[in-house]
Design an enzyme around this catalytic site. Structure first.
Site, PDB file in Angstrom:
ATOM      1  N   GLU A 194       0.843  -1.207   0.000  1.00  0.00           N
ATOM      2  CA  GLU A 194       0.000   0.000   0.000  1.00  0.00           C
ATOM      3  C   GLU A 194       0.879   1.259   0.000  1.00  0.00           C
ATOM      4  OE1 GLU A 194      -3.307  -0.248   2.798  1.00  0.00           O
ATOM      5  OE2 GLU A 194      -4.131  -1.913   1.652  1.00  0.00           O
ATOM      6  N   GLU A 317      -4.856  -8.617  -0.879  1.00  0.00           N
ATOM      7  CA  GLU A 317      -5.692  -8.390   0.318  1.00  0.00           C
ATOM      8  C   GLU A 317      -7.138  -8.278  -0.133  1.00  0.00           C
ATOM      9  OE1 GLU A 317      -4.538  -5.437   3.239  1.00  0.00           O
ATOM     10  OE2 GLU A 317      -2.407  -5.858   2.870  1.00  0.00           O
TER      11      GLU A 317
HETATM   12  O1  AHR Z   1      -5.299  -6.213   6.515  1.00  0.00           O
HETATM   13  C1  AHR Z   1      -5.263  -5.099   7.345  1.00  0.00           C
HETATM   14  C2  AHR Z   1      -4.611  -3.901   6.695  1.00  0.00           C
HETATM   15  O2  AHR Z   1      -5.382  -3.487   5.598  1.00  0.00           O
HETATM   16  C3  AHR Z   1      -3.249  -4.134   6.097  1.00  0.00           C
HETATM   17  O3  AHR Z   1      -2.242  -4.005   7.042  1.00  0.00           O
HETATM   18  C4  AHR Z   1      -3.151  -3.041   5.081  1.00  0.00           C
HETATM   19  O4  AHR Z   1      -2.316  -3.393   4.003  1.00  0.00           O
HETATM   20  C5  AHR Z   1      -4.598  -2.810   4.654  1.00  0.00           C
HETATM   21  O5  AHR Z   1      -4.917  -1.476   4.660  1.00  0.00           O
END
Ligand code: AHR
Length: 512
Positions: A194, A317
């Site tokens: 991110e 994710e």
């Molecule tokens: O999964 C939780 C968080 O969500 C992670 O650390 C981040 O990459 C995303 O914003």
């Protein structure tokens, strides 16, 4: 489009009296597209009780059965899922993590503060050796996320050398001093996480240049068959991010471009994980279904710069994100898991399967005790969530050949908005068996479904995941409230299957 209308008409004529609300047509053309097993990957961040008190209970002072500090019940459960890869150590944590803090004798490791997640002290007792050895126990491939946000180019280059270099070198010698002779040969590497947010608040243009520099010095040791470097990708619908990366990253340096998207109602009002309203259920499913559009639009951009599909879209994710359970640390992201989560999992995996040509890796967030977990733990107890069971039912698709399908679904309507009630995907495994996974997300209406299989089969069997109430969940005193059961209601007649899916249910059929 023409083909689609034709298939629906054809079904209507063939079946005569059948009034199917939803029709599915499997393609009879042989596809050469494999559903990569890596789409069924998981994620373990140093966040809340995912690693500590989730995977890892330590080697001393615990009555919980473990192997090198990793819970044996967790190892057995994840082996049942056949998890293909595990991403670590973050997430946001990755861009604060200095891997050298987590090697060597545990008593000498420095403590740091986990700034992103609850401000708790991180004693670094679970580090590189602990994680990579755990992956060997699990029979899964590690996916390491490197620190680009607060780290240094040399630091990441050293990490690669430490875990992967076979010969004599400063880092491989240090690894040997710490008790590991052979390299682990880690293939998957994330270059930051991110970067547009917690990884450094960078612009796409700035990150692209930074990526090129970091990736260059992550040496490509021959013993991995070439590093699989993954660029930190877009936040949901940030198409400019993907466009900038695809336009400016040389293919020699990148194998995957990531994408993160969570099924969330509203970041400022996420709603409860169990006591959600009907409207909140709809809004969650709408956000989950948005994944379909995201995958198609990001893929279309990638197609412009990479028509041969050499670079994978890596959704590293995904999952549902709600308010934490009352009374738990807000920074720990602990949430329960109901049939809503089973719906998200079934639908999202169908989307990934159907786009297998481009989506070749994905990671559910997160494995244990965090967000849409497959496992929850409480002291000695461990439960498998409804999401676990969907993952287990769908494992038949791992590395199977995709069977493209055409779907005409009834819409589920709510307050003037609508999304398809049914999603599906199909594949053929190496042993010739065909699997079809179908999800009905409608909370009240059953779905009559007719499937044209494109060829004749002799036998059908299946399993179903559903329960009495949408908001049901498995709990520490009711571990098996939601488990897959045999599904006897699919009627096979040559090349046609008819079935009725109850509200909020997932079915996986096997045909041979
Ligand atoms: O999964 C939780 C968080 O969500 C992670 O650390 C981040 O990459 C995303 O914003």
């Amino acid at each position: 489009m023409k083909k689609h209308i034709f298939s629906v008409l054809f079904l209507g004529l063939t079946l005569g009296s059948v009034s199917a609300q939803t029709t599915i047509q499997l393609s009879s053309d042989q596809s050469a597209v494999k559903i990569s097993k890596h789409v069924y990957g998981h994620f373990a961040e140093h966040l809340g009780r995912c690693v500590y008190d989730g995977f890892y209970v330590g080697e001393a002072n615990t009555t919980i059965p473990h192997t090198n500090g990793v819970r044996n019940d967790v190892i057995a459960a994840l082996k049942e899922l056949e998890i293909p890869n595990l991403r670590w150590p973050g997430g946001c944590f990755a861009d604060t993590y200095h891997w050298k803090d987590g090697i060597g004798p545990k008593e000498n490791r420095p403590s740091i503060v986990n700034n992103w997640w609850g401000g708790v002290t991180e004693d670094n007792s679970f580090g590189t050796h602990d994680f990579l050895n755990m992956c060997e126990l699990l029979g899964t491939e590690p996916y390491l996320a490197g620190n680009v946000g607060s780290g240094e180019v040399q630091e990441l280059a050293d990490w690669v050398q430490y875990v992967n270099f076979q010969g004599r070198s400063p880092m491989s010698d240090l690894r040997r001093e710490n008790g590991r002779e052979k390299p682990w040969n880690v293939k998957f590497w994330g270059v930051g996480n991110e970067a547009w947010g917690c990884g450094g608040n960078m612009t796409a243009e700035y990150y692209t240049d930074i990526y090129r520099k970091y990736a260059t010095f992550m040496s490509d040791w021959t013993n991995t068959g070439g590093l699989y470097r993954i660029a930190s990708g877009a936040n949901s619908a940030d198409y400019h991010w993907t466009e900038t990366l695809m336009k400016n990253l040389p293919k020699s340096l990148v194998k995957g471009v990531a994408l993160h998207h969570y099924a969330v109602i509203d970041w400022s009002k996420k709603g409860a994980s169990v006591e959600y309203t009907d409207d909140q259920y709809f809004q969650t499913m709408k956000s989950a279904w948005f994944m379909n559009e995201l995958v198609e639009k990001h893929s279309a951009i990638m197609d412009k710069y990479d028509p041969k599909k050499e670079v994978a879209l890596v959704v590293d994710e995904w999952g549902g994100w709600y308010e934490v359970e009352p009374g738990t640390n807000p920074g720990f992201l602990y949430q329960q898991n109901t049939m809503r989560d089973a719906m998200i999992a079934g639908m999202t995996l169908n989307i990934f399967n159907n786009h297998a040509e481009r989506v070749r890796m994905a990671n559910l967030a997160q494995t244990i005790n965090v967000l849409q977990a497959v496992i929850l733990t409480k002291g000695e107890k461990m439960i498998k969530t409804p999401t676990f069971h969907v993952m287990e039912m769908y494992k038949v698709h791992q590395d199977a050949t995709l069977i493209p399908l055409t779907l005409a679904s009834k819409q589920w309507e709510k307050n003037g908005e609508s999304i398809p009630a049914v999603s599906a995907s199909a594949s053929k495994s190496k042993d010739g068996k065909v699997h079809l996974s179908i999800v009905n997300i409608d909370p009240t209406a059953k779905q009559d479904i007719t499937v044209n299989l494109g060829q004749t089969y002799k036998n059908v069997s299946g399993r179903i995941l559903t329960t009495k109430k949408l908001r049901d969940f498995n709990d520490f005193d009711a571990n098996n409230r939601i488990v897959p059961k045999a599904f006897e209601d699919a009627k096979l007649k040559k090349d046609l299957v008819q079935l009725t899916l109850p509200p909020f249910s997932v079915v996986v059929l096997e045909l041979n």
